[in-house]
Design an enzyme around this catalytic site. Sequence first.
Site, PDB file in Angstrom:
ATOM      1  CB  CYS A  73     -27.647  10.194 -53.403  1.00  8.53           C
ATOM      2  SG  CYS A  73     -26.296   9.200 -52.767  1.00  8.53           S
ATOM      3  CB  CYS A  87     -22.473  11.167 -55.042  1.00  8.83           C
ATOM      4  SG  CYS A  87     -23.373   9.605 -55.188  1.00  8.83           S
ATOM      5  CG  ASP A 136     -25.930  -3.531 -17.964  1.00  4.77           C
ATOM      6  OD1 ASP A 136     -26.070  -4.585 -18.636  1.00  4.77           O
ATOM      7  OD2 ASP A 136     -24.893  -3.253 -17.351  1.00  4.77           O
ATOM      8  CB  CYS A 179     -62.909  22.190 -22.078  1.00  5.36           C
ATOM      9  SG  CYS A 179     -63.459  22.711 -23.713  1.00  5.36           S
ATOM     10  CB  CYS A 233     -59.429  24.299 -25.897  1.00  6.67           C
ATOM     11  SG  CYS A 233     -60.779  25.296 -25.283  1.00  6.67           S
ATOM     12  CG  ASP A 289     -28.700  -6.276 -22.448  1.00 10.03           C
ATOM     13  OD1 ASP A 289     -28.687  -7.484 -22.714  1.00 10.03           O
ATOM     14  OD2 ASP A 289     -28.085  -5.771 -21.502  1.00 10.03           O
ATOM     15  CG  ASP A 323     -27.835  -8.693 -19.394  1.00 12.40           C
ATOM     16  OD1 ASP A 323     -27.450  -9.729 -19.975  1.00 12.40           O
ATOM     17  OD2 ASP A 323     -27.081  -7.774 -19.038  1.00 12.40           O
TER      18      ASP A 323
END
Length: 803
Positions: A20, A17, A698, A85, A88, A702, A499
């Site tokens: 902000c 809005c 997983d 090299c 560069c 976690d 875990d």
Amino acid sequence: MSSQIKETSLQISGMTCAACATRIEKGLKKMAGVEDANVNLALEKSIITYHPDMVDDQDFEKKIQDLGYEVVKEKTEFAITGMTCAACATRIEKGLNKMNGVSMANVNLALEQATVEYEPSQASPADIIHQVEKLGYKAIIKDEEKDMIDYRQKEIQKQKRKFIIAAILSFPLLWSMVGHFSFTSFIYMPPILMNPWLQMIFATPVQFIIGKQFYVSAYKALRNKSANMDVLVVMGTSAAYFYSVYQAIINIGEHHAAQLYFETSSVLITLIILGKLFEARAKGRSSEAIKKLMGLQAKTALVLRDGVELEIPLEEVVVLDTLLVKPGEKIPVDGEVIEGNAAVDESMLTGESIPVDKNIGDALFGSTLNKNGFLKMKATKIGKDTALSQIIKVVEDAQGKKAPIQRLADQISGIFVPIVVGIALVTFLVWIIWVNPGAFASALEAMIAVLVIACPCALGLATPTSIMAGSGRSAEFGILFKGGEHLETTHHIDTVILDKTGTVTNGNPELTDVIVEPFVNEQQFLSLIGAAEKQSEHPLAESIVRGIQAKEIPLGSVQEFEAIPGFGVKATVDQKMVLIGTRKLMKQNSVKFSNALSIMEELEGQGKTAMLASIDGQLAGVIAVADTIKATSQKAIKRLKAMNIDVIMLTGDNERTAVAIGSQVGIEQVIAEVLPEEKAEEVKKLQAAGRKVAMVGDGINDAPALALADIGMAIGTGTDIAMEAADITLIRGDLNSIADAILMSKKTMRNIKQNLFWAFAYNILGIPIAAIGLLAPWLAGAAMAFSSVSVVLNALRLQRVKL
């Protein structure tokens, strides 16, 4: 305050809005050095007038983030050619980082690639390409890289032609050089080859046509106030060539032979081009892992459209297409089985050699192999969204990012050339004044040898080639490092936190025990229990039903059903009252179960969830469900301990179950009943104690700990959020991959250190030897070419690592 004023514009996201926009505007105006700030909500854009010596774009970005908004950035990868090299790469990096709107530029010499992060309101890919070309190189967006691959192939062919021509023209000059040594007097030397004008005819095309690329590159480097390897080559060969021309002119009509060095310049250019040819081919091989992964993709797909089967190129498949996959064919894209069943070989994705049975509703992954059945599938992910494409992207990202150890090499390479030019000039002066006063030829030879031997190519290639080879080989083992820095850090790990569910265990509860009272028929018992639990939505109920159906026992008919949250289920099956659940449920319904308590406690002590079951008010038996331990977990944990790594289990599960699982796999340190936010706190505690921590998980819970740990490892069978938060993805879901990742990190770091040692040692030893006159310039050129190739070949040994 500085009189200089600049204006910048930033694209901002998150504004909802006018308030902000006003808030950001006020916040920016309060900053020291800001003259004015104007934020446009509709365009999501801010225009800021400021004093650059007091404040810069990074300060504005931080301020906007502090206010709760984000500066919009884009990241584009460019393929780059023309680099010779490390200097560069450093020059392009500096040039891009100076651009307005560019927040980060990273240039990888070995991959010939630049990754640039920029603000689209201030910079564009076209601007970035223009800047690279201005610096003297060629760039193309990596999405259009097929053109670049063709360009590289043409470049290799062009260098090959140049080498052949240079070798033919240099051979007579090399022959004439051989005639100068007493130990080669037995070799016939045609007198005409000693003619200085004939030598000039042979040397000139090599110097200015074949060697034009060195002059162009050196000019562009010097124009941009920097120096690269080509500056050394041009200085050395030009000195030799023009001194020889000078000698030929002043000795016209003289009877004694002039001191000519045409062979020095020609042979040097020939050897350097040969070195570049070897290097280009070797660098092509170091991206072999990505090429192999890309080569796994199917080329065509059999699609069903309007009832007609059509074979179309893979690129024409769209999401929700119905595809047909015959036995022996590759699955073209990611999708879902809608008809049929088959065993699918997913080893290219998971590393597991045993085919996986696929039925209706199961997920399929592009490039895996249908072994024996006919499948009809629905396409769900295509192109860059497929699992294989994501793996390729992670490997490319890892190969493109710099490891911290490379910063040292980059810093040295950046200042190396000017230092070498200084050493060469000092060498020339020392020789002509003190070592061999007045002997211009001897001083020139020593100076040329120093210029040529000091090429920093090996130094620049030492780290990125090893990172490329190491991360590529790791990907073949199902270990995806998200960046070179993670490949470097992993070998420091001394503590691994695991875990439990889905990491140490399979994450899918299974029916493990059925113990019935003596008067009960087990098959009838399971028929009644299965029918009752089939009505429940609880995950444990699904496990029980799945286990009973696997025994091919028909389920009874349910007349009534009631789920009692926290207690269990109550149902009428085949006119019998069935109760399944906790001790409390049995007490509430006056079922006596005291004789089953010891069995329940024993099962719970093994980490299983035990439930009582009664039929018509009488205890009929005990059933137990457990999340089974992965077959490889115990061996993997034993392997980590043998590597002197502490292993800790961290889980939200109850302590009794966690300790039981821990004891089965050999983990003594178990921290149970931990909330997701507390997992991150446990990681912090270990880090505060000086431990280098790897967190392996997983699940979504976690993610905070994975992000906080020194190295986060996500199990590839887990959630996308966990994989996003982690530094390494273990595709196979096998805990042995943890030890494999640490070993690959150790082997890669050892390889990098070997490369850096030889690159440094080569220069430290070679420059003094050249300076004291013990190294002929042509030998220096050969040694320089060999040094770059040897570094790349050493890195390629990582592609043969076996775990």
